[in-house]
Write a protein that holds these residues in place. Structure first.
Motif: not given
Length: 291
Positions: A32-33, A60-61, A244-245, A259-260
């Protein structure tokens, strides 16, 4: 096909099913990432959800690095986790050595205290620990001179030093060291070796599996720290990757970006386990055949 072969096949099918249950969330996260958000929901109820098919990219990344300070958070986590694990291996193993290989007054009392501390969760002591950290002075350089620059809060070392010593890891080392024959110690003492030389040159080289086990467990404990960093760190400079997330999730991010981020912080855990897995399994296997 014989009955024995059918049983073996049945066990393999069961293990494959169990393995799939554990691997599915990770495969879904990694795949998914690489997908846009529309593709994630379009493939959600099909096998394509865990297959790297369709429109794949690293967008995404890229968004993760643009919307957050994940590079700084990641580096902070590496420093905190690596430093704590290295110091912890030395401190915990050395205390376990004194408890298992030496005789001194109060030894049984200290061992009892170590075992008793294993049942106390972090949540029970986190508030007193926070009050203590807020009163401890942090020393740094100001105008070319050493000076008190504040409290321990919002620093890297406040996330490391309270977790160096761990009663569970001390007990793991103690159990392993206790089963090593003491003939080695006696032979070394006859040659004039000091207790630390016995620890360094005899016990440590023979204890690779338990060191690998403790390194993995301590790494997981520190890498996944969340409650303590949230309470002890308020600024960006010393924030690790797990808290951090939460900040990243609140910045109008898509699920592919989440997801990334999760994939990025999961890969170091997999890497550490792959490096130490042989000794980790050997330690677990050895624990089942002692005596």
């Amino acid at each position: 096909m014989s009955v024995k072969q059918l049983k073996t096949l049945g066990w393999y099918l069961i293990l494959i099913g169990v393995g799939y249950v554990f691997l599915f969330p990770m495969l879904f996260m990694l795949v998914s990432s690489l997908k846009p958000e529309q593709a994630i929901f379009a493939d959600l109820y099909s096998i394509r959800a865990i297959l790297p098919v369709g429109e794949l990219s690293l967008d995404n990344y890229r968004q993760v690095f643009e919307k957050s300070n994940i590079g700084l958070y990641f580096w902070n986590s590496v420093l905190i986790t690596g430093g704590t694990v290295i110091m912890g291996l030395f401190v915990n193993s050395l205390l376990a050595f004194t408890l298992s290989r030496m005789k001194w007054s109060g030894q049984k009392l200290v061992l009892s205290a170590v075992i008793a501390l294993m049942i106390i969760p972090l949540e029970a002591i986190v508030v007193p620990l926070l009050l203590l950290a807020s009163k401890l002075p942090s020393i740094g350089w100001e105008d070319g001179m050493l000076a008190i620059t504040g409290s321990w809060l919002n620093t890297l070392h406040v996330q490391m030093l309270p977790f160096v010593a761990n009663s569970f890891f001390i007990f793991l080392f103690y159990q392993f060291f206790r089963d090593i024959p003491k003939d080695f110690d006696e032979a070394a003492e006859l040659d004039g070796a000091t207790p630390f030389q016995i620890y360094r040159h005899i016990i440590v080289p023979m204890s690779g599996p338990v060191f690998a086990t403790v390194a993995i467990l301590h790494f997981l404990l520190m890498w996944n720290q969340y409650i303590w960093p949230i309470m002890a760190v308020q600024g960006e400079d010393a924030r690790p990757v797990m808290p951090g997330i939460q900040i990243f999730f609140g910045r109008q991010t898509g699920w592919g970006e989440v997801m990334a981020y999760a994939s990025f912080v999961t890969l170091p855990v997999l890497a550490v386990f792959l490096v130490f897995q042989k000794k980790f399994v050997r330690s677990l296997a050895g624990a089942g055949i002692k005596g």
